[in-house]
Every structure is written in C-alpha cells, then in structure tokens.
Design a protein around this motif. Structure first.
Motif, PDB file in Angstrom:
ATOM      1  N   TRP A 162      39.630  46.304  42.423  1.00  0.00           N
ATOM      2  CA  TRP A 162      40.601  47.156  42.500  1.00  0.00           C
ATOM      3  C   TRP A 162      40.818  47.874  41.227  1.00  0.00           C
ATOM      4  CZ3 TRP A 162      45.279  47.541  39.804  1.00  0.00           C
ATOM      5  CH2 TRP A 162      46.155  48.346  40.383  1.00  0.00           C
ATOM      6  N   PHE A 163      40.775  47.048  40.021  1.00  0.00           N
ATOM      7  CA  PHE A 163      40.972  47.297  38.798  1.00  0.00           C
ATOM      8  C   PHE A 163      39.412  48.242  38.278  1.00  0.00           C
ATOM      9  CE2 PHE A 163      40.328  46.928  34.051  1.00  0.00           C
ATOM     10  CZ  PHE A 163      41.383  47.468  33.509  1.00  0.00           C
ATOM     11  N   LEU A 164      38.452  47.791  38.614  1.00  0.00           N
ATOM     12  CA  LEU A 164      37.182  48.370  38.168  1.00  0.00           C
ATOM     13  C   LEU A 164      37.326  49.845  38.921  1.00  0.00           C
ATOM     14  CD1 LEU A 164      34.374  48.235  36.826  1.00  0.00           C
ATOM     15  CD2 LEU A 164      33.541  47.600  38.820  1.00  0.00           C
TER      16      LEU A 164
ATOM     17  N   MET B 170      33.974  40.614  34.277  1.00  0.00           N
ATOM     18  CA  MET B 170      34.626  40.392  35.590  1.00  0.00           C
ATOM     19  C   MET B 170      34.286  38.910  36.174  1.00  0.00           C
ATOM     20  SD  MET B 170      34.702  43.418  38.513  1.00  0.00           S
ATOM     21  CE  MET B 170      33.130  42.896  39.359  1.00  0.00           C
ATOM     22  N   THR B 171      33.148  38.506  36.024  1.00  0.00           N
ATOM     23  CA  THR B 171      32.796  37.331  36.291  1.00  0.00           C
ATOM     24  C   THR B 171      33.718  36.231  36.115  1.00  0.00           C
ATOM     25  OG1 THR B 171      30.474  37.990  36.550  1.00  0.00           O
ATOM     26  CG2 THR B 171      30.775  35.802  36.950  1.00  0.00           C
ATOM     27  N   LEU B 172      34.042  36.245  34.725  1.00  0.00           N
ATOM     28  CA  LEU B 172      35.062  35.099  33.978  1.00  0.00           C
ATOM     29  C   LEU B 172      36.406  35.355  34.957  1.00  0.00           C
ATOM     30  CD1 LEU B 172      35.452  33.216  31.891  1.00  0.00           C
ATOM     31  CD2 LEU B 172      36.292  34.975  30.453  1.00  0.00           C
ATOM     32  N   ILE B 173      36.768  36.203  35.089  1.00  0.00           N
ATOM     33  CA  ILE B 173      37.989  36.670  35.975  1.00  0.00           C
ATOM     34  C   ILE B 173      37.846  35.998  37.122  1.00  0.00           C
ATOM     35  CG2 ILE B 173      39.922  38.226  36.803  1.00  0.00           C
ATOM     36  CD1 ILE B 173      38.926  40.175  34.305  1.00  0.00           C
ATOM     37  N   ILE B 174      36.900  36.357  37.849  1.00  0.00           N
ATOM     38  CA  ILE B 174      36.756  35.749  39.279  1.00  0.00           C
ATOM     39  C   ILE B 174      36.490  34.278  39.436  1.00  0.00           C
ATOM     40  CG2 ILE B 174      35.313  35.818  41.361  1.00  0.00           C
ATOM     41  CD1 ILE B 174      34.754  38.755  40.602  1.00  0.00           C
ATOM     42  N   SER B 175      35.813  33.698  38.504  1.00  0.00           N
ATOM     43  CA  SER B 175      35.701  32.166  38.198  1.00  0.00           C
ATOM     44  C   SER B 175      36.897  31.631  37.859  1.00  0.00           C
ATOM     45  CB  SER B 175      34.601  32.141  37.424  1.00  0.00           C
ATOM     46  OG  SER B 175      34.779  32.498  36.138  1.00  0.00           O
ATOM     47  N   ARG B 176      37.922  32.151  37.194  1.00  0.00           N
ATOM     48  CA  ARG B 176      39.134  31.358  36.738  1.00  0.00           C
ATOM     49  C   ARG B 176      40.050  31.511  37.993  1.00  0.00           C
ATOM     50  NH1 ARG B 176      40.539  32.676  30.617  1.00  0.00           N
ATOM     51  NH2 ARG B 176      38.622  31.443  30.030  1.00  0.00           N
ATOM     52  N   CYS B 177      40.103  32.508  38.686  1.00  0.00           N
ATOM     53  CA  CYS B 177      41.384  32.518  39.696  1.00  0.00           C
ATOM     54  C   CYS B 177      40.856  32.518  41.144  1.00  0.00           C
ATOM     55  CB  CYS B 177      42.140  33.946  39.702  1.00  0.00           C
ATOM     56  SG  CYS B 177      40.998  35.275  39.809  1.00  0.00           S
ATOM     57  N   GLY B 178      39.235  32.116  41.456  1.00  0.00           N
ATOM     58  CA  GLY B 178      38.804  32.152  42.694  1.00  0.00           C
ATOM     59  C   GLY B 178      38.585  33.384  43.209  1.00  0.00           C
ATOM     60  N   ALA B 179      38.052  33.075  44.404  1.00  0.00           N
ATOM     61  CA  ALA B 179      37.491  34.136  45.343  1.00  0.00           C
ATOM     62  C   ALA B 179      38.634  34.914  45.991  1.00  0.00           C
ATOM     63  CB  ALA B 179      36.786  33.773  46.604  1.00  0.00           C
TER      64      ALA B 179
ATOM     65  N   LEU C  35      37.539  55.751  37.996  1.00  0.00           N
ATOM     66  CA  LEU C  35      38.193  56.823  38.683  1.00  0.00           C
ATOM     67  C   LEU C  35      39.130  57.587  37.270  1.00  0.00           C
ATOM     68  CD1 LEU C  35      38.547  58.752  41.051  1.00  0.00           C
ATOM     69  CD2 LEU C  35      40.743  57.688  41.518  1.00  0.00           C
ATOM     70  N   ALA C  36      39.751  56.766  36.476  1.00  0.00           N
ATOM     71  CA  ALA C  36      40.401  57.244  35.532  1.00  0.00           C
ATOM     72  C   ALA C  36      39.355  57.835  34.355  1.00  0.00           C
ATOM     73  CB  ALA C  36      41.576  56.320  34.707  1.00  0.00           C
ATOM     74  N   GLY C  37      38.389  57.095  34.055  1.00  0.00           N
ATOM     75  CA  GLY C  37      37.350  57.755  33.133  1.00  0.00           C
ATOM     76  C   GLY C  37      36.709  58.792  33.562  1.00  0.00           C
ATOM     77  N   LEU C  38      36.437  59.173  35.024  1.00  0.00           N
ATOM     78  CA  LEU C  38      35.915  60.187  35.327  1.00  0.00           C
ATOM     79  C   LEU C  38      37.076  61.498  35.246  1.00  0.00           C
ATOM     80  CD1 LEU C  38      34.063  59.367  38.664  1.00  0.00           C
ATOM     81  CD2 LEU C  38      32.868  59.923  36.526  1.00  0.00           C
ATOM     82  N   ALA C  39      38.079  61.329  35.547  1.00  0.00           N
ATOM     83  CA  ALA C  39      39.253  62.294  35.278  1.00  0.00           C
ATOM     84  C   ALA C  39      39.441  62.612  33.933  1.00  0.00           C
ATOM     85  CB  ALA C  39      40.546  61.752  35.924  1.00  0.00           C
TER      86      ALA C  39
END
Length: 143
Positions: free
Chosen positions: A18-20, A1-10, A25-29
């Motif tokens: 949101w994805f996490l 997740m850190t890689l995604i944030i560093s590539r597209c900014g804050a 939620l889907a995993g728990l269901a």
C-alpha cells in the motif's frame, strides 16, 4: 521493503505494498506537476505565451493510446501490428516529435528566446520520464 515484511510477518505485507503504491503515485504526480510548472514558467518568465503551444501536444500524446490502444500503453512496446495499432504508434510518435519541434520552430522564427526553449525541453524531458515511469508501473502485475 523485505526487512519490513520479515520483521512484522506476512500480515504486514499489504501495508508495505500500500505504501509503495501511494509513493509511486505521489512521485508521478510530483513529476507531472513539475513539468507543467516549467511549461508555465517558460511562458511567464519571458512574458511570451507562444511556448504554451507545446502544452497542446501534451494533451494530444496520450490520445492514440486512449482511442486505439484501449487505454493501455502496452501496445507501444509490442511487435504486434495491424491497421489501428500501427496508426496509434504513428500518431503517438508524431505527437512526441511535435512536442520537441514546436519550441525549435518558434525559436527559429524568433518568436521565443533561447531560455524559454531550453525550459520547454526540460519540461518535455520530465514529462517523458513521467510517462515512462507510469508505463513501467502499469506493466507490473501488483498494480
């Protein structure tokens, strides 16, 4: 997740959060659905619906949290006491033990087969893992 944030900014950090959130939620269901599916299979495979009694305990386990804990699971791990908090902890523990005891008692009385009992135990294990994952996710401040 850190890689995604560093590539597209804050500005994209909320997309990763949101994805996490929805992935958890889907995993728990999925885990809860698998537990209920195993519960039904333990009954249907052996053509004996007595193991469904432990499904009643699945409904009773969260009730003390709802009534005495304010809907939160945080009181279960705290050392705080009091009359209602201790009663909720006792009732939650008794319901959890009852979920394990019902298939054992039914097997001892020869009302269900050993395979159905083992499927019930697997269902209970998945259900407990689901509750523990939900508890862990609800403790995080980001939710």
């Amino acid at each position: 997740m850190t890689l995604i944030i560093s590539r597209c900014g804050a500005g994209c950090a909320w997309i990763a959060e949101w994805f996490l959130f929805y992935a958890v939620l889907a995993g728990l269901a999925f885990m809860f659905s698998a537990s209920i599916l195993l519960q039904i299979l333990a009954c249907a495979v052996y053509n004996n619906w007595w193991p469904m009694l432990s499904a009643l305990m699945y409904v009773l386990v969260p009730m003390p949290c709802l009534f005495f804990g304010g809907g939160s699971t945080q009181f279960l791990t705290s050392r705080d006491g009091g009359g209602w908090i201790d009663a909720a902890k006792f009732l939650t523990g008794a319901s959890a033990v009852g979920s394990m005891a019902i298939p054992i008692i039914l097997r001892h009385a020869q009302m269900i087969q050993t395979g159905a009992m083992l499927i019930e135990f697997t269902s209970f294990f998945i259900f407990v893992c689901t509750v523990m994952c939900f508890h862990r996710a609800s403790l995080e401040d980001d939710w």
